[in-house]
Design a protein around this motif. Structure first.
Motif, PDB file in Angstrom:
ATOM      1  N   ARG A 132      23.690  56.204  16.229  1.00 46.04           N
ATOM      2  CA  ARG A 132      24.794  57.156  16.369  1.00 46.04           C
ATOM      3  C   ARG A 132      25.340  57.574  15.003  1.00 46.04           C
ATOM      4  N   VAL A 185      23.633  57.545  12.155  1.00 49.95           N
ATOM      5  CA  VAL A 185      22.616  58.361  11.487  1.00 49.95           C
ATOM      6  C   VAL A 185      22.652  59.796  12.005  1.00 49.95           C
ATOM      7  N   LYS A 186      22.778  59.968  13.314  1.00 47.81           N
ATOM      8  CA  LYS A 186      22.848  61.319  13.882  1.00 47.81           C
ATOM      9  C   LYS A 186      24.073  62.074  13.360  1.00 47.81           C
ATOM     10  N   SER A 187      25.175  61.349  13.217  1.00 46.10           N
ATOM     11  CA  SER A 187      26.377  61.997  12.699  1.00 46.10           C
ATOM     12  C   SER A 187      26.188  62.420  11.247  1.00 46.10           C
ATOM     13  N   PHE A 188      25.529  61.571  10.451  1.00 47.79           N
ATOM     14  CA  PHE A 188      25.259  61.936   9.063  1.00 47.79           C
ATOM     15  C   PHE A 188      24.348  63.170   8.987  1.00 47.79           C
ATOM     16  N   ARG A 189      23.360  63.247   9.868  1.00 49.30           N
ATOM     17  CA  ARG A 189      22.466  64.397   9.856  1.00 49.30           C
ATOM     18  C   ARG A 189      23.214  65.678  10.211  1.00 49.30           C
ATOM     19  N   ARG A 190      24.146  65.596  11.169  1.00 52.10           N
ATOM     20  CA  ARG A 190      24.926  66.790  11.513  1.00 52.10           C
ATOM     21  C   ARG A 190      25.775  67.233  10.318  1.00 52.10           C
ATOM     22  N   GLU A 234      24.967  66.724   7.177  1.00 50.41           N
ATOM     23  CA  GLU A 234      24.034  67.324   6.231  1.00 50.41           C
ATOM     24  C   GLU A 234      23.727  68.772   6.591  1.00 50.41           C
ATOM     25  N   ASN A 235      23.714  69.092   7.878  1.00 45.88           N
ATOM     26  CA  ASN A 235      23.435  70.451   8.330  1.00 45.88           C
ATOM     27  C   ASN A 235      24.669  71.356   8.305  1.00 45.88           C
ATOM     28  N   ASP A 269      27.827  70.611   9.695  1.00 48.90           N
ATOM     29  CA  ASP A 269      28.830  70.387  10.732  1.00 48.90           C
ATOM     30  C   ASP A 269      29.818  69.333  10.244  1.00 48.90           C
ATOM     31  N   GLN A 316      32.639  66.267  12.708  1.00 47.82           N
ATOM     32  CA  GLN A 316      32.187  65.046  13.351  1.00 47.82           C
ATOM     33  C   GLN A 316      33.278  63.976  13.365  1.00 47.82           C
TER      34      GLN A 316
END
Length: 588
Positions: free
Chosen positions: A319, A321-326, A328-329, A331, A334
């Motif tokens: 969870r 990691v997914k937040s970090f990726r968002r 990075e894109n 967003d 979060q």
């Protein structure tokens, strides 16, 4: 870790991980390592002993066969027909000679067929100058050949001799004189192909191979997989002295092999067997039952470990990691919630705070950068306008002082058009077509004064680049610089050229002149000024334009200088470019 306001020892993930890790790995590692080492060692020892025993048995059998062949060879030394041919050749008639030769050939043929290892039997008879062979019959004995035979064989009548890429046995009939040459020499050539075929019997394992080496390595016979890496294998065994040197597996031809050694002092030969390391694992089949039992027990433990790891580590970490990726894109909205008071609870709260701070800092930095860049652009542009006004008034004063009244009206119209362009718009960017037209107007103003000794040539602007947006006042100051620092001092034939080049994803405007006072020192000094990134350095003239282009386009834009093929200075303005006229260059 022990007791903090955030979490206590019963909530920490560290102890859970350590306990689960030890529970799974400790017994399996200890038992697995023991079984593996024991199995590999046992299998390797058994296979090595069996292979060595087979090889030694074959070498012993080969020694006996070679001894038998030697006995037949020595028997030929006492052959009645051979001795008569040698000693009584001159006293025999043609029929008797033929009969004795045929009888001797039959004897040689019988010796050849008595062993599969014999390829050919030959007798070199020096007194009669003949060579009699079981294969080639009778032929003249060349003196040089006989001398070579004597030098090679010598007195080594008990060893296998390597000569002419072959293996030979020799025996000589002494002449009776201490220093005299032998009456004849019996030569037996061993069949290397038969020896190679015999090596194939050792390739009992899939992918295995065998190598037969003579004492000095001159003869190398390979069978099986060794043929593909024989040179590498020969170099390897040459470094080993005895069977005890071969213990660990070694890589040959991309695969690992164990090497088994057996040698014969009588034959001065050794056989090396290369057995793939995978063969050693075959005895592990007996442990399949135990392996299944251990696998079942391990499966239960791994299932417990997997569930606990997924619940306490993998799911929360995934969870995060997914937040970090968002983020990075792009967003930045979060927010992660977590109920447990463990390490992830702390990480989530810090993550939420970090994202909030990041949003605030990005917004502040973005606004500040825009304000600074716009302010700097305005300041740099304002430095250019008064400079040109001063030069224009200077030209007008010169024309009035010289009485050139006919061109004053034309000059004032062009000057008015020039300043109308400068003052009519507050926009930082204009179309490239407008910028080039403004530069042409300035050039025409200058040519009114220098028409007799300076010419100018503008190439046509490509249609696809005409409406591209560029910063204002970037071409005219370069032309002004050429007039002021180079062309004004030329007595005649001054020239300034403006041309345009499309190169891949870049558009270039090139301004060059034929001034003859550009020294290497000035060119180097100008290049250094353009490369100076000191924000407090003076930014006027060409450096001014370079700063504006780099601010607008980044490192892909700017001014480059070089010596022109015309002899003067060449200035190139670089712009990022994709060849679309309806898209501003500054936005690319």
């Amino acid at each position: 870790m022990f007791k903090t306001p955030m979490f206590s020892i019963r909530n920490t993930l560290f102890l859970r991980l350590i306990f689960t890790f030890l529970l799974i790995l400790t017994p399996l590692i200890i038992l697995g390592v023991y079984l593996y080492q024991w199995s590999i060692h046992t299998a390797r020892e058994d296979i090595a002993k069996t292979a060595a025993s087979q090889t030694t048995f074959y070498l012993t059998d080969l020694e006996n066969e070679i001894e038998r062949i030697k006995l037949l060879q020595f028997g030929l030394l006492e052959d009645e027909d051979l001795n008569k041919l040698t000693l009584l050749w001159d006293r025999m008639g043609v029929i008797e000679k033929t009969d004795k030769i045929n009888s001797l050939r039959n004897r040689l043929y019988l010796v050849q067929n008595s062993s599969k290892y014999i390829k050919e039997v030959s007798v070199y008879i020096n007194p009669i100058g003949r060579v009699i062979s079981s294969v080639d019959g009778v032929s003249p004995l060349v003196k040089t050949l006989y001398d070579s035979v004597l030098s090679v064989y010598g007195s080594r009548n008990t060893r296998i001799i390597e000569w002419k890429d072959g293996l030979y046995l020799s025996a000589a009939k002494p002449s009776g004189s201490p220093k005299g040459q032998p009456l004849f020499i019996v030569e037996i050539e061993l069949d290397q192909q038969t020896l190679t075929d015999a090596l194939a019997q050792f390739n009992t394992y899939s992918g295995s191979g065998s190598l037969l080496l003579s004492a000095n390595g001159g003869i190398q016979l390979a069978s099986g997989s060794v043929a593909s890496f024989m040179k590498e294998a020969s170099m390897y065994v040459a470094q080993k002295k005895n069977a005890g040197d071969y213990g660990e597996a070694r890589s040959f031809g991309g695969q690992r092999y164990y090497t088994i050694f057996a040698g014969s002092d009588k034959l001065d030969m050794a056989i090396y067997r290369f057995i793939p390391s995978e063969v050693i694992r075959k005895p592990l089949d007996k442990f399949y039952t135990w392996a299944w039992l251990f696998a079942a027990a391990a499966l239960v433990i791994v299932a417990i470990y997997a569930m606990s790891t997924y619940k306490f580590i993998h799911k929360p970490l995934l969870r995060l990691v997914k937040s970090f990726r968002r983020v990075e894109n792009g967003d930045l909205e979060q927010v992660i919630t977590h109920e447990s008071k463990d390490e992830f609870g702390y990480l989530y709260s810090r993550f939420n705070q970090m994202v909030a701070n990041l949003r605030s800092l990005i917004d502040q930095a973005y606004r500040q950068k825009l304000m600074v860049q716009r302010s700097e652009l305005k300041q740099l542009q304002s430095q250019i306008n008064p400079h040109f006004l001063f030069n224009s008034l200077f030209i007008l004063n010169t024309m009035a002082r010289t009485g050139d009244t006919e061109r004053v009206e034309q000059f004032t119209i062009q000057l008015g058009e020039y300043f109308r362009f400068v003052t009519r718009s507050a926009s930082d960017e204009i179309s490239l077509e407008q910028e080039i037209h403004h530069a042409r107007t300035y050039t025409d103003i200058q040519l009114l004064r220098f028409s007799r000794r300076i010419r100018a040539r503008f190439e046509d602007l490509p249609m696809e680049a005409a409406q591209a947006k560029v910063p204002r006042l970037i071409v005219q100051p370069i032309i002004e610089n050429a007039f002021e620092h180079s062309l004004e001092r030329k007595e005649e034939k001054g020239l300034i050229v403006v041309r345009f080049v499309n190169v891949a994803d870049e558009f270039r405007i090139i301004i060059e002149d034929n001034g003859d006072d550009l020294s290497e020192e000035k060119l180097v000094e100008l290049s250094k000024s353009l490369a100076n990134r000191d924000e407090y350095a003076e930014t006027t003239g060409m450096v001014n334009i370079h700063r504006r282009l780099t601010i607008t386009y980044g490192d892909r834009g700017g001014v480059r200088v070089a010596r022109s093929e015309l002899g003067g200075l060449q200035v190139t303005l670089h712009f990022p470019w994709e060849g679309q006229s309806d898209v501003p260059i500054a936005d690319r």
